[in-house]
Design a protein around this motif. Structure first.
Motif, short mmCIF file in Angstrom:
data_model
loop_
_atom_site.label_atom_id
_atom_site.label_comp_id
_atom_site.label_asym_id
_atom_site.label_seq_id
_atom_site.Cartn_x
_atom_site.Cartn_y
_atom_site.Cartn_z
N ASN A 695 0.86 -1.17 0.00
CA ASN A 695 0.00 0.00 0.00
C ASN A 695 0.90 1.23 0.00
N THR A 696 0.36 2.35 -0.45
CA THR A 696 1.19 3.55 -0.55
C THR A 696 0.98 4.46 0.65
N SER A 697 1.92 5.35 0.82
CA SER A 697 1.81 6.37 1.87
C SER A 697 1.95 7.73 1.21
N ASN A 698 0.95 8.10 0.42
CA ASN A 698 1.01 9.39 -0.26
C ASN A 698 -0.38 9.96 -0.40
N GLN A 699 -0.55 10.94 -1.33
CA GLN A 699 -1.83 11.64 -1.42
C GLN A 699 -2.95 10.77 -1.96
N ASN A 713 4.42 0.88 10.24
CA ASN A 713 4.11 1.96 9.30
C ASN A 713 4.60 1.59 7.91
N ILE A 714 4.05 2.29 6.93
CA ILE A 714 4.45 2.07 5.54
C ILE A 714 5.23 3.28 5.07
N SER A 715 6.40 3.03 4.53
CA SER A 715 7.30 4.11 4.09
C SER A 715 7.26 4.22 2.56
N ARG A 716 8.05 5.14 2.05
CA ARG A 716 8.26 5.24 0.61
C ARG A 716 9.56 4.56 0.20
N ASN A 717 10.15 3.79 1.10
CA ASN A 717 11.39 3.08 0.80
C ASN A 717 11.14 2.04 -0.29
N TYR A 757 7.45 0.57 -1.21
CA TYR A 757 6.65 0.92 -0.03
C TYR A 757 6.85 -0.08 1.12
N HIS A 758 8.08 -0.08 1.63
CA HIS A 758 8.47 -1.05 2.66
C HIS A 758 7.85 -0.73 4.01
N ASN A 781 15.29 -3.68 5.31
CA ASN A 781 14.78 -4.99 5.69
C ASN A 781 13.26 -5.08 5.67
N GLY A 782 12.59 -4.08 5.09
CA GLY A 782 11.14 -4.03 5.19
C GLY A 782 10.36 -4.55 4.01
N SER A 783 11.00 -5.27 3.10
CA SER A 783 10.30 -5.73 1.90
C SER A 783 9.34 -6.88 2.18
N LEU A 784 9.63 -7.68 3.21
CA LEU A 784 8.77 -8.82 3.57
C LEU A 784 8.85 -9.00 5.08
#
Length: 830
Positions: A695-699, A713-717, A757-758, A781-784
């Motif tokens: 999922n995205t963390s944007n507009q 939380n979900i980042s834009r990484n 979106y890691h 390390n947030g891909s899975l």
């Protein structure tokens, strides 16, 4: 021989979704004023949505400059909020969204041949994919054709724009600012254009989120004004324009009030008081044109908003005056604008249309012509020219009476298909192949048919050119127009997209060739399915009426697939009325209500996989998100997939599913998922398996709902290098071993990227499985991330399964099978 003034060819770049030339008196009045403004601005950035629509609207509709937007790419590499199209198909959608936006804000649209290959973190990475010199030549070409006085970039060359494509667009624009004026750079273009030096190039300094690069010492001006003639502020116009980017979910609210735009000069002379300081924007810049400005002022001052046709005689005089001037950029541009104004003020209704969207090779199509002199300008229709057909008419049009004509045309078997010109040839690695220099920059397809109406108006000869469109009436939406397409007599489609053959099982699976008739086909046909090492054929007798199809099925077994991956191509060789033909192209249709229908042709193929794959579990519940092709891939793996919407989640016993998977961006697009958090968590706790794709963390919609049993939380990484090394952080974790052993080989052959979106800020209960990074970056390390909750499992993954599964990447299938089996290992061990 009578001479007619023809509309310039570039007017045909406009989308055929628009109906007739808009002609409100407000539009006409602004366009009359624009005749006396000889200034041009070219805005340059990387993607659809990068453009500053408020600034474009202000420049085009307040300052009345000729305004253009050059997007280096068509946005092919992004994500799609409204459907499952990716890559080339997404680029086709975003092309039309940009054209729709330009029809609102008044700017023109251009592209280079660069392909959007996905997110890039720096320009060095970007230029590893793009041929820098090739894309630079395209930017230079557009500058030389458009001849902007001022060039504006959305992004700086120093990287604050984030995306590597953004920075690359600024680097290319600034290099092109100088190169376009140098006759030794890209001299092959000078057959059609001349070197051009813009006065200045500026960076449109931005304030995006937490990145504010503006200050009051920078050159700035207000673009938030209200245009009383239009009845809207430039912020309101910009919102309508930007909201056309629907595939990106960029609907925005209208803004009103002061809105400052800031600029930094990066080349040429700096402006002090005005963007066009030291640039002559009136008719003095064109020699021998003193009378022109006076004529335009007279037409504008005498314009009657209630009877615009009164301006036609004077506009015709202006047209003849232009025709007597020496050829020049501004003479040609204002000549074209004057022709549009004559059509607008005349009130003439003129169209060419068909009752059929397809002109089929070897068949015929009937084109209808309709005219109405609604305001009585004493117009006479002299002749109509359609492609190579020319017919004399010589009919005086009576005021507000309809005049109709029809003509049936034979479509030759070798008539050029209506194919986007950038898709006619095989792509390079990260750019489209366009060998015709004159097509570069052109935003849209060439229309299938063009009709030119030669008329006499106000005592002078005049021509109006129209694209022939498909016209029909929808019982809900009313009268609609769509493009006309030249199509083959027959097309072939193969299915499924991916054919998965588990090597460890004796498997027979079925593929299909669908032969579709676009005209009456009667005779014999031989369908053929070709693999890398085999060919399968069937012979049949057919009698297919137009629009009908027939399917041919082929059984494929494991050992007929060469290696792990193969391609299966479908062909049809048919005899129709004694003549032999080959059908080898598929036709893809894309339809959304906010853009014209899209058709394009390609060679279809089944991606055949003969791989080691074990699966556990049978029933998958799939929560629909923004749209992806993962469910079809799951079915190929042998799962029974049930699509779940809000009503389904409310009524269905979730324990019936071995796993539930949410589609990409489901928590962004489906607010109702918030209401089922407790039910989903109970499903997990009772032994279920919930897998949430990115999922995205944007507009588009920050994830406000809780997703998992513990906080994260979900980042834009993201990791954009599809070949990035992957470290196994938990080498003994069951997801790497059951039911398939995952190795480094499973991360070979990935496309576009690794993960987006890691997950970040993880609760300690979560386990991280992979570490990966782009060159020069620390491991992410947030891909899975996986957590055991109660008797079941919850997974969040940014790994781009939505790209890799449809692309037929074997390792992605094995890893997905292991995720689905997370809650099965103990049962199987027992």
């Amino acid at each position: 021989m009578k001479r007619f003034f023809l509309l310039a060819a570039c007017s045909l770049w406009l989308s055929t979704f628009a109906q007739n030339v808009p002609g409100t008196s407000a539009d006409i009045y602004l366009n009359l004023k624009k005749l006396n403004v000889l200034g041009s601005v070219l805005y340059i950035a990387a993607h659809p949505d990068d453009e500053n629509t408020r600034l474009l609207a202000y420049l085009a509709k307040d300052k009345l400059y000729r305004t253009g937007y050059l997007s280096l790419t068509r946005g092919d590499g992004g994500q799609n909020l409204i459907g499952d199209e990716q890559g080339v198909e997404l680029g086709l959608i975003r092309t039309q969204e940009l054209l729709s936006a330009r029809r609102i804000d008044g700017a023109e649209q251009f592209f280079t041949r660069a392909y959007d290959f996905g997110f890039s973190k720096n320009p060095e990475e970007t230029f590893q994919h793009w041929d820098k010199e090739k894309v630079l030549s395209d930017v230079v070409w557009v500058i030389r054709k458009f001849q902007p006085d001022v060039i504006i970039t959305r992004f700086p060359t120093t990287g604050e724009g984030g995306h590597g494509h953004h920075t690359a667009s600024a680097i290319l624009a600034n290099e092109a600012f100088t190169a376009a004026a140098d006759p030794n750079r890209f001299p092959e273009q000078l057959k059609w254009v001349h070197p051009w030096q813009a006065k200045r190039i500026l960076w449109n300094i931005f304030n995006f989120g937490s990145t504010n690069t503006t200050n009051d010492n920078q050159f700035h001006f207000d673009v938030g004004g209200y245009n009383a003639i239009i009845g809207k502020s430039y912020g309101e116009i910009a919102a309508e324009s930007r909201s056309q980017h629907k595939s990106q979910g960029f609907g925005v609210p209208a803004s009103r009030g002061e809105a400052m735009e800031y600029f930094k000069t990066t080349g040429g002379t700096e402006p002090n008081n005005d963007l066009f300081d030291d640039i002559n924007t009136n008719w003095q810049r064109v020699g021998g044109s003193a009378i022109i400005s006076k004529m335009i002022n007279d037409i504008t001052l005498s314009f009657d908003f209630t009877q615009p046709q009164k301006s036609v005689p004077k506009l015709m005089q202006l047209l003849y005056e232009f025709n007597g001037m020496p050829q020049s950029y501004w003479r040609d541009q204002k000549l074209k604008e004057t022709k549009n104004l004559i059509e607008q003020t005349s009130g003439l209704f003129i169209e060419a249309f068909t009752n059929d969207q397809f002109a089929v090779q070897g068949d015929s199509i009937r084109i209808n012509y309709a005219l109405n002199d609604r305001l009585g300008v004493d117009a006479k229709l002299i002749s109509i020219v359609t492609n190579s057909f020319d017919t004399a008419v010589n009919v005086t049009l009576k005021k507000n009476n309809n005049k109709t004509l029809s003509k049936t045309f034979y479509v030759t078997p070798d008539a050029k298909l209506t194919q986007p010109y950038w898709l006619r040839e095989k792509m390079d690695i990260a750019s489209y192949t366009v060998n015709d220099q004159t097509l570069i920059g052109q935003p849209d397809i060439d229309p299938a048919y063009i009709a030119t109406f030669n008329l006499s108006i106000a005592g002078g000869n005049f021509s109006i050119t129209k694209t022939v469109r498909y016209k029909f009436t929808d019982p809900v939406k009313g009268e609609l127009y769509q493009p006309v397409f030249v199509v083959p007599a027959a097309t072939v489609m193969t299915s499924p997209d991916v054919l998965l053959m588990p090597r460890n099982q004796k498997t027979v699976k079925q593929t299909e060739i669908q032969l579709k008739a676009n005209k009456l086909l009667k005779g014999t046909v031989q369908t053929e399915l070709r693999t890398g090492s085999n060919s399968f054929k069937q012979t049949d007798t057919i009698s297919l009426i137009r629009g009908n199809s027939k399917n041919y099925f082929f059984n494929i077994i494991n050992d007929q697939i060469k290696g792990e991956k193969d391609q299966l191509y479908g062909f049809a060789h048919y005899n129709d009325n004694g003549q032999s033909h080959d059908a080898y192209l598929a036709m893809r249709s894309i339809s959304y209500p906010h853009i014209p229908n899209i058709k394009y042709f390609f060679t279809d193929a089944v991606k055949a996989l003969n791989i080691d794959l074990k699966t556990y579990g049978k029933r998958i519940g799939y929560i629909t998100g923004a749209g992806d092709k993962v469910p079809g891939a799951l079915e190929q793996m042998g799962y029974e997939v049930t699509m779940l919407n809000e009503k389904d989640l409310a009524r269905i016993n979730l324990q019936n599913f071995d796993a539930i998977i949410s589609g990409v961006r489901a928590y962004n697009t489906d607010d109702w998922l918030n209401n089922y958090y407790d039910k989903l968590m109970k499903y997990v706790a009772d032994g279920g398996n919930l897998i949430v794709q990115y999922n995205t963390s944007n507009q588009i919609g920050p994830v406000r709902a809780k997703i998992g049993p513990y906080n994260f939380n979900i980042s834009r990484n993201r990791v954009t290098d599809e070949n990035a090394a992957v470290a196994f952080l938990k080498p003994d974790h069951q997801v790497l071993h059951f039911p398939n052993t995952i190795t480094q080989e499973d991360f070979k052959g990935w496309i576009q990227e690794r993960s987006i979106y890691h997950a970040v800020d993880l609760d300690p209960h979560f386990e991280t499985i992979f570490g990966m990074a782009d060159p020069g970056e620390t491991s992410d390390n947030g891909s899975l991330v996986i957590v055991k909750y109660g008797k079941g499992f919850f997974t969040y993954t940014g790994l781009v399964f939505f790209r890799e599964l449809p692309a037929g990447v074997p390792g992605a299938y094995r890893l997905m099978a292991n995720l689905i089996a997370l809650n099965k290992k103990k049962k199987c061990d027992g």
